[in-house]
Design an enzyme around this catalytic site. Structure first.
Site, mmCIF file in Angstrom:
data_model
loop_
_atom_site.group_PDB
_atom_site.id
_atom_site.type_symbol
_atom_site.label_atom_id
_atom_site.label_comp_id
_atom_site.label_asym_id
_atom_site.label_seq_id
_atom_site.Cartn_x
_atom_site.Cartn_y
_atom_site.Cartn_z
ATOM 1 N N TYR A 12 0.016 -47.251 -41.024
ATOM 2 C CA TYR A 12 -0.852 -46.821 -39.731
ATOM 3 C C TYR A 12 -1.350 -48.516 -39.372
ATOM 4 O O TYR A 12 -1.509 -48.479 -37.794
ATOM 5 C CB TYR A 12 -1.898 -46.231 -40.435
ATOM 6 C CG TYR A 12 -2.775 -45.760 -39.424
ATOM 7 C CD1 TYR A 12 -2.831 -45.506 -38.264
ATOM 8 C CD2 TYR A 12 -4.477 -45.874 -39.881
ATOM 9 C CE1 TYR A 12 -4.193 -45.021 -37.518
ATOM 10 C CE2 TYR A 12 -5.598 -45.552 -39.159
ATOM 11 C CZ TYR A 12 -5.437 -45.290 -37.697
ATOM 12 O OH TYR A 12 -6.456 -44.876 -37.133
ATOM 13 N N ARG A 36 4.548 -44.434 -47.988
ATOM 14 C CA ARG A 36 3.820 -43.520 -47.202
ATOM 15 C C ARG A 36 4.618 -42.453 -46.628
ATOM 16 O O ARG A 36 4.457 -41.318 -46.546
ATOM 17 C CB ARG A 36 3.186 -44.440 -46.185
ATOM 18 C CG ARG A 36 2.387 -43.551 -44.887
ATOM 19 C CD ARG A 36 1.039 -42.834 -45.749
ATOM 20 N NE ARG A 36 -0.018 -42.428 -44.405
ATOM 21 C CZ ARG A 36 -1.114 -42.976 -44.340
ATOM 22 N NH1 ARG A 36 -1.517 -43.722 -45.245
ATOM 23 N NH2 ARG A 36 -1.959 -42.294 -43.319
ATOM 24 N N ASP A 76 9.785 -53.352 -52.453
ATOM 25 C CA ASP A 76 8.696 -52.812 -53.190
ATOM 26 C C ASP A 76 7.702 -54.060 -53.665
ATOM 27 O O ASP A 76 8.415 -54.873 -54.395
ATOM 28 C CB ASP A 76 9.110 -51.852 -54.341
ATOM 29 C CG ASP A 76 8.044 -51.315 -54.933
ATOM 30 O OD1 ASP A 76 6.749 -51.659 -55.110
ATOM 31 O OD2 ASP A 76 8.314 -50.099 -55.489
ATOM 32 N N THR A 146 -12.002 -51.864 -49.622
ATOM 33 C CA THR A 146 -12.767 -50.745 -48.737
ATOM 34 C C THR A 146 -14.185 -50.701 -49.037
ATOM 35 O O THR A 146 -14.514 -51.243 -50.160
ATOM 36 C CB THR A 146 -12.025 -49.449 -49.290
ATOM 37 O OG1 THR A 146 -12.722 -48.232 -48.914
ATOM 38 C CG2 THR A 146 -11.981 -49.423 -50.836
ATOM 39 N N SER A 181 -13.299 -42.664 -56.090
ATOM 40 C CA SER A 181 -11.933 -41.949 -56.185
ATOM 41 C C SER A 181 -11.178 -42.734 -57.049
ATOM 42 O O SER A 181 -11.454 -44.055 -57.151
ATOM 43 C CB SER A 181 -11.227 -41.446 -55.081
ATOM 44 O OG SER A 181 -10.628 -42.650 -54.523
ATOM 45 N N TYR A 183 -7.994 -43.845 -56.289
ATOM 46 C CA TYR A 183 -7.842 -44.735 -55.318
ATOM 47 C C TYR A 183 -8.843 -45.960 -55.174
ATOM 48 O O TYR A 183 -8.733 -47.252 -55.154
ATOM 49 C CB TYR A 183 -7.365 -43.979 -54.280
ATOM 50 C CG TYR A 183 -7.609 -45.042 -52.774
ATOM 51 C CD1 TYR A 183 -6.918 -46.306 -52.771
ATOM 52 C CD2 TYR A 183 -8.795 -44.750 -52.047
ATOM 53 C CE1 TYR A 183 -7.060 -46.989 -51.541
ATOM 54 C CE2 TYR A 183 -8.983 -46.024 -50.917
ATOM 55 C CZ TYR A 183 -8.090 -46.857 -50.923
ATOM 56 O OH TYR A 183 -8.334 -47.685 -49.692
ATOM 57 N N HIS A 184 -9.939 -45.515 -54.968
ATOM 58 C CA HIS A 184 -11.074 -46.721 -54.526
ATOM 59 C C HIS A 184 -11.255 -47.413 -55.997
ATOM 60 O O HIS A 184 -11.565 -48.700 -55.688
ATOM 61 C CB HIS A 184 -12.445 -45.962 -54.440
ATOM 62 C CG HIS A 184 -12.340 -45.324 -52.934
ATOM 63 N ND1 HIS A 184 -12.253 -43.985 -52.660
ATOM 64 C CD2 HIS A 184 -12.727 -45.741 -51.903
ATOM 65 C CE1 HIS A 184 -12.257 -43.692 -51.496
ATOM 66 N NE2 HIS A 184 -12.606 -44.624 -50.663
ATOM 67 N N LYS A 187 -9.020 -50.319 -55.846
ATOM 68 C CA LYS A 187 -9.400 -51.523 -55.083
ATOM 69 C C LYS A 187 -10.519 -52.406 -55.772
ATOM 70 O O LYS A 187 -10.448 -53.541 -55.540
ATOM 71 C CB LYS A 187 -9.942 -50.924 -53.728
ATOM 72 C CG LYS A 187 -8.990 -50.227 -52.970
ATOM 73 C CD LYS A 187 -8.010 -50.980 -52.292
ATOM 74 C CE LYS A 187 -7.536 -50.701 -50.887
ATOM 75 N NZ LYS A 187 -6.369 -51.379 -50.445
ATOM 76 N N ARG A 243 -8.982 -36.642 -38.316
ATOM 77 C CA ARG A 243 -8.650 -35.195 -38.536
ATOM 78 C C ARG A 243 -9.313 -34.137 -37.773
ATOM 79 O O ARG A 243 -9.023 -33.274 -37.093
ATOM 80 C CB ARG A 243 -9.145 -34.696 -40.230
ATOM 81 C CG ARG A 243 -7.886 -35.163 -41.076
ATOM 82 C CD ARG A 243 -8.576 -35.100 -42.606
ATOM 83 N NE ARG A 243 -9.049 -33.726 -42.933
ATOM 84 C CZ ARG A 243 -8.445 -32.681 -43.282
ATOM 85 N NH1 ARG A 243 -7.085 -32.664 -43.041
ATOM 86 N NH2 ARG A 243 -8.833 -31.938 -43.950
ATOM 87 N N TYR A 257 -17.050 -31.456 -45.157
ATOM 88 C CA TYR A 257 -17.006 -31.063 -46.464
ATOM 89 C C TYR A 257 -18.464 -30.936 -46.899
ATOM 90 O O TYR A 257 -19.117 -32.111 -46.770
ATOM 91 C CB TYR A 257 -16.349 -31.991 -47.333
ATOM 92 C CG TYR A 257 -14.722 -32.228 -47.247
ATOM 93 C CD1 TYR A 257 -13.958 -31.222 -46.398
ATOM 94 C CD2 TYR A 257 -14.189 -33.337 -47.514
ATOM 95 C CE1 TYR A 257 -12.825 -31.076 -46.309
ATOM 96 C CE2 TYR A 257 -12.794 -33.252 -47.466
ATOM 97 C CZ TYR A 257 -12.152 -32.195 -46.798
ATOM 98 O OH TYR A 257 -10.685 -32.434 -46.282
ATOM 99 N N ARG A 328 -14.626 -32.779 -53.136
ATOM 100 C CA ARG A 328 -14.789 -33.860 -53.859
ATOM 101 C C ARG A 328 -16.048 -33.962 -54.854
ATOM 102 O O ARG A 328 -16.882 -32.753 -54.466
ATOM 103 C CB ARG A 328 -14.870 -34.955 -52.826
ATOM 104 C CG ARG A 328 -13.812 -35.249 -51.941
ATOM 105 C CD ARG A 328 -13.626 -36.469 -51.054
ATOM 106 N NE ARG A 328 -12.618 -36.523 -50.069
ATOM 107 C CZ ARG A 328 -12.130 -37.404 -49.474
ATOM 108 N NH1 ARG A 328 -12.823 -38.700 -49.501
ATOM 109 N NH2 ARG A 328 -11.256 -37.397 -48.696
#
Ligand code: NAD
Ligand code: USQ
Length: 390
Positions: A12, A36, A76, A146, A181, A183-184, A187, A243, A257, A328
């Site tokens: 993106y 992705r 990769d 992030t 999360s 994912y976070h 980072k 979104r 949410y 979440r």
């Protein structure tokens, strides 16, 4: 001519960044392994915008349209031999590293996806650090981190470091992390490793703690439909504002949410490109590890939904707002005040949401209304630990 290596250059943000650096006269090489695209394929979802089939197609269209060449490697970053070969042959001056699994829900959906996220992100970044150390030690690593590394503490958030006084002594230390999360968390692990590599090996790096990005178009993606970047709205890869805009056009209630008091920093994709460019043009000293907080405006989710509703009304859309049970585990009302002056000091002039919401977001999305799959919108992934399937 500066040599810019863009890792995750099919993504993106990566693809528009590659075109921008190429358009401004740099020598650009992109690497991507289609993680992705493959994850979308596995989920049965796709980008709202139709995108070219693969990187070789993208770069050949770019060459026809702009007359400039971008080199690409389909591979990769967790494969050391591939990383070493790319660094050895291309010898970058700047490494812009976007090449990670970026979705919080993806990382929380199952043990397998969590492990894949952390292995992919941490190992890929370690390979990049070793490649810089051993092959191009003077290269500047521009790494996408992030804002979510900091979480939502009840004190002001600083840009990377904070002075702490403790038992009569003081030091300037990395700002405490409360990632939201797994994912976070990946980072945060990256940031620790990059900081270490700067302190101990003398590398130079800028960690861009970026907020949530919105937007579809950049000057280069507008040149030809085949140069568009991807734009996701599904529950796994779509981010809040993107979104909401698709939901508004589809006539789907906006999915706020929980209480909607969750506040985050946001920026337009055009400003992401500008921030990366400013960072690359103003490198840190040898051995220096810098952190820039990369966002332009902060909003609560509730406020964003109201803004999208108002913008939709200007286009005759009857937008409704839904309060969805929060999938979440996060604070739904909290203090949020994050410093973000360093990029402004380098010359960033923010693109404001109020200038872009109607035409560059809702207007563009309306063109692709027929491609919206409403089944991809409702949240399915929860943070609360349903049994792992894989
Ligand atoms: P994206 O998924 O579209 O782009 C990442 C690209 O990296 C993808 O094309 C993917 O295939 C590739 N990739 C992943 N792992 C790889 C590997 N091991 N080897 C080679 N390629 C690999 O995501 P994005 O939204 O463009 O985000 C780019 C970066 O910016 C990510 O690191 C993300 O964490 C960070 N970020 C994004 C946002 C946002 O709102 N989009 C906000 C803050 C930070
Ligand atoms: N949210 C909603 N409704 C939705 C989607 C999200 O209310 O339909 C809420 C979430 O609960 C959360 C907030 O919006 O409170 C942000 O969620 P998000 O999905 O937009 O963003 P996030 O999961 O934080 O991740 C995204 C990118 C990630 C990047 C991060 C920046 O996917 O790569 O690191 O934004 S930040 O949020 O600053 O950490």
């Amino acid at each position: 001519m500066t040599k810019v290596l863009i890792l995750g250059g099919d993504g993106y943000l990566g693809w528009p960044t590659a075109m921008r650096f190429s358009a401004t006269g740099n020598h650009v090489h992109v690497v991507d392994n289609y993680l992705r695209r493959d994850a979308h394929h596995a989920n049965g979802t796709r980008s709202l915008t139709p995108i070219a089939r693969d990187l070789p197609t993208r770069v050949s269209v770019w060459e026809k349209v702009s007359g400039r060449r971008i080199a690409c490697t389909e591979g990769d970053l967790t494969n050391w031999d591939l990383v070493a070969e790319v660094f050895d042959e291309f010898r970058p001056d700047v490494v812009v590293h976007y090449g990670e699994q970026p979705s919080a829900p993806y990382s929380m959906a199952s043990r397998g996806q969590c492990v894949r996220t952390q292995m992919n992100n941490v190992v890929g970044t370690l390979n990049v650090l070793w490649a810089i150390r051993d092959i191009t030690p003077d290269a500047h690593l521009v790494k996408l981190g992030t804002m979510g590394e900091y979480g939502t503490p009840n004190i002001d958030i600083e840009e990377g470091f904070i002075e702490i006084r403790h038992n009569g002594r003081s030091d300037v230390l990395p700002y405490p992390k409360l990632p939201g999360s797994l994912y976070h968390c990946s980072k945060v692990h990256d940031s620790t490793n990059i900081h270490f590599a700067c302190r101990v090996w003398g590398l130079r790096a800028t960690d861009l703690n970026q907020g949530v990005v919105y937007g579809i178009e950049t000057p280069e993606t507008r040149l030809d439909e085949r140069l568009q970047t991807r734009f996701d709205y599904d529950e796994t890869f779509g981010t809040a504002l993107n979104r909401f805009c698709v939901q508004a056009v589809a006539g789907h209630p906006l999915t706020v949410y929980g209480k909607g008091g969750q506040t985050r920093g946001y920026l337009n994709i055009v400003d992401t490109l500008r921030c990366v460019e400013l960072t690359a043009n103003n490198p840190p000293a040898t051995g220096e590890y810098r952190v820039f907080n990369q966002f332009t405006e902060q909003y609560s989710i509730r406020k964003l939904a109201e803004l999208v509703k108002q913008a939709g009304a200007q286009l005759g859309l009857d937008v409704t707002i839904d309060r969805v049970d929060n999938p979440r585990v996060e604070r739904e009302g909290h203090y949020y005040n994050a410093a973000h002056t360093k990029l402004r000091d380098l010359g960033l002039e923010p693109t404001l949401l109020s200038e872009t919401l109607v035409e560059s977001m809702l207007g563009v999305i309306q063109r692709y209304k027929d491609r919206i799959d409403e089944a991809a919108i409702p949240p399915k992934t929860t943070w609360r630990g349903e049994p792992a399937l894989t």
